[in-house]
Write a protein that holds these residues in place. Structure first.
Motif, short mmCIF file in Angstrom:
data_model
loop_
_atom_site.label_atom_id
_atom_site.label_comp_id
_atom_site.label_asym_id
_atom_site.label_seq_id
_atom_site.Cartn_x
_atom_site.Cartn_y
_atom_site.Cartn_z
N LEU A 160 0.83 -1.21 0.00
CA LEU A 160 0.00 0.00 0.00
C LEU A 160 0.86 1.25 0.00
CD1 LEU A 160 -2.70 1.50 0.23
CD2 LEU A 160 -2.60 1.15 2.71
N LYS A 161 0.66 2.09 -1.00
CA LYS A 161 1.35 3.38 -1.06
C LYS A 161 0.31 4.48 -0.92
CE LYS A 161 4.16 6.50 -3.85
NZ LYS A 161 4.89 6.72 -5.14
N LEU A 162 0.50 5.36 0.03
CA LEU A 162 -0.42 6.47 0.25
C LEU A 162 0.08 7.73 -0.44
CD1 LEU A 162 -1.22 5.98 4.05
CD2 LEU A 162 -2.40 5.03 2.06
N VAL A 163 -0.81 8.36 -1.19
CA VAL A 163 -0.52 9.63 -1.82
C VAL A 163 -1.35 10.68 -1.09
CG1 VAL A 163 -0.62 10.99 -3.94
CG2 VAL A 163 -0.14 8.53 -4.05
N GLU A 164 -0.68 11.62 -0.44
CA GLU A 164 -1.42 12.63 0.33
C GLU A 164 -1.87 13.74 -0.60
OE1 GLU A 164 -0.99 15.43 4.35
OE2 GLU A 164 0.69 14.18 3.67
N GLY A 165 -3.16 14.05 -0.54
CA GLY A 165 -3.67 15.11 -1.38
C GLY A 165 -5.18 15.04 -1.50
N ASN A 166 -5.70 15.85 -2.40
CA ASN A 166 -7.14 16.00 -2.58
C ASN A 166 -7.53 15.55 -3.97
OD1 ASN A 166 -9.74 17.42 -3.22
ND2 ASN A 166 -9.47 18.17 -1.13
N ALA A 167 -8.69 14.90 -4.08
CA ALA A 167 -9.14 14.40 -5.38
C ALA A 167 -9.51 15.51 -6.35
CB ALA A 167 -10.33 13.46 -5.19
N ALA A 168 -9.56 16.75 -5.86
CA ALA A 168 -9.81 17.87 -6.74
C ALA A 168 -8.51 18.49 -7.26
CB ALA A 168 -10.64 18.94 -6.03
N SER A 169 -7.39 17.86 -6.94
CA SER A 169 -6.08 18.32 -7.40
C SER A 169 -5.61 17.46 -8.57
CB SER A 169 -5.06 18.25 -6.27
OG SER A 169 -3.73 18.30 -6.77
N ILE A 202 -10.16 2.23 -9.15
CA ILE A 202 -11.44 2.08 -8.45
C ILE A 202 -11.74 3.40 -7.74
CG2 ILE A 202 -12.66 1.01 -6.52
CD1 ILE A 202 -11.40 -1.59 -7.15
N SER A 203 -12.94 3.93 -7.96
CA SER A 203 -13.36 5.13 -7.25
C SER A 203 -14.49 4.78 -6.30
CB SER A 203 -13.84 6.23 -8.21
OG SER A 203 -14.46 7.27 -7.45
N ALA A 204 -14.23 4.97 -5.02
CA ALA A 204 -15.28 4.82 -4.01
C ALA A 204 -15.56 6.19 -3.39
CB ALA A 204 -14.84 3.82 -2.94
N LEU A 205 -15.32 7.24 -4.17
CA LEU A 205 -15.59 8.59 -3.69
C LEU A 205 -17.09 8.77 -3.49
CD1 LEU A 205 -13.23 10.61 -6.05
CD2 LEU A 205 -12.95 10.34 -3.57
N SER A 206 -17.44 9.46 -2.44
CA SER A 206 -18.85 9.75 -2.18
C SER A 206 -19.08 11.25 -2.28
CB SER A 206 -19.25 9.25 -0.79
OG SER A 206 -18.46 9.88 0.21
N THR A 207 -20.32 11.64 -2.27
CA THR A 207 -20.63 13.07 -2.29
C THR A 207 -20.32 13.65 -0.92
OG1 THR A 207 -22.91 12.57 -1.68
CG2 THR A 207 -22.44 12.81 -4.02
N ASP A 208 -19.88 14.88 -0.89
CA ASP A 208 -19.46 15.51 0.36
C ASP A 208 -20.35 16.69 0.73
OD1 ASP A 208 -18.75 17.22 -1.66
OD2 ASP A 208 -16.79 17.72 -0.82
N GLY A 209 -21.51 16.76 0.09
CA GLY A 209 -22.37 17.92 0.30
C GLY A 209 -22.04 19.05 -0.66
N GLY A 210 -20.95 18.89 -1.38
CA GLY A 210 -20.54 19.88 -2.35
C GLY A 210 -20.36 19.25 -3.72
N GLU A 251 -27.68 13.95 -8.24
CA GLU A 251 -27.25 14.80 -9.36
C GLU A 251 -25.74 14.75 -9.54
OE1 GLU A 251 -28.89 18.57 -8.41
OE2 GLU A 251 -30.96 17.98 -8.87
N GLU A 252 -25.02 14.71 -8.42
CA GLU A 252 -23.56 14.56 -8.50
C GLU A 252 -23.18 13.23 -9.16
OE1 GLU A 252 -20.41 16.31 -6.85
OE2 GLU A 252 -21.76 17.55 -8.04
N HIS A 253 -23.84 12.15 -8.75
CA HIS A 253 -23.56 10.84 -9.36
C HIS A 253 -24.00 10.82 -10.83
CE1 HIS A 253 -22.04 8.55 -5.96
NE2 HIS A 253 -22.96 9.10 -5.20
N HIS A 254 -25.06 11.55 -11.16
CA HIS A 254 -25.51 11.62 -12.55
C HIS A 254 -24.45 12.31 -13.41
CE1 HIS A 254 -29.10 12.55 -15.46
NE2 HIS A 254 -28.18 11.78 -16.01
#
Length: 209
Positions: free
Chosen positions: A47-56, A71-79, A135-138
């Motif tokens: 396991l290699k961890l990359v520190e950062g944000n998925a919006a970068s 694999i993306s298991a990202l969920s909605t964050d209210g934004g 709507e985000e998932h759409h």
């Protein structure tokens, strides 16, 4: 296999990460808070961890680089993190010539049985009054459909925490009839298994007991 995972600290993503490591695969996981996976990383040399944000774009590119599948298991964050990050993920995949992606969606973006031409969240099948998450998932679904990638969008219904129970049903495009729930354990196992299957390439897969 070398796998890039987004959302590895989430309820489904953590299980997917554990499954992949258990099977001896190499995992690169993009995390905002590495301490959340420190214990797993300390015990798993793969396991290699990359520190950062998925919006970068830079962090996303570093995570995807050198891998065979995503694999993306990202969920909605209210934004808008989900819809902001997916163009970056798909751009990095195209640039690096990686074609396989499995993403976790929601049953809201499956096809409506009662109102053809609509998705469940747009129809009377949905009991939710707030549609922001759907709507985000759409938006993600549209991006996947417009891409040339080999994608699978796993769409669970009500998703309580819990181990895999087995005996779930899967239907292409729709939620299995009378499906009311599916645990995080079974959702993760099904999503992970899609990396090694072509059964649901370029389609939505509804999953429920």
């Amino acid at each position: 296999m070398k796998i890039a995972i987004f959302g590895a600290t989430g309820r489904v993503g953590r299980i997917v990460t554990t499954l992949a490591l258990h099977d001896g695969h190499t995992v690169k996981a993009l995390v905002r808070t590495p301490d959340k996976l420190k214990e797993l990383a300390d015990s798993s040399p793969g396991l290699k961890l990359v520190e950062g944000n998925a919006a970068s774009a830079e962090a996303v590119g570093e995570t995807v680089s050198g891998t065979d599948a995503v694999i993306s298991a990202l969920s909605t964050d209210g934004g808008s993190l989900l819809s902001d990050s997916f163009p970056l993920i798909l751009e990095a995949m195209n640039r690096l010539e990686i074609t396989r992606i499995v993403a976790i969606g929601t049953a809201g973006v499956l096809d409506s049985r009662t109102e053809p031409g609509l998705l469940r969240y747009q129809s009377s099948e949905s009991r939710r009054t707030l549609t922001r998450a759907a709507e985000e998932h759409h938006a993600v679904l549209r991006l996947l459909e417009e891409s040339r990638l080999d994608w699978t969008l796993v769409c669970p219904t009500y998703l309580p925490d819990g181990p895999a129970e087995g005996g779930y049903r899967v239907e292409r495009g729709c939620l299995p009839e009378n499906g009311t729930r599916i645990t995080t354990g079974d959702t993760a196992e099904f999503a992970y298994a899609q990396l090694f299957s072509e059964q649901y390439i370029r389609t939505k897969a509804g999953i429920a007991y």
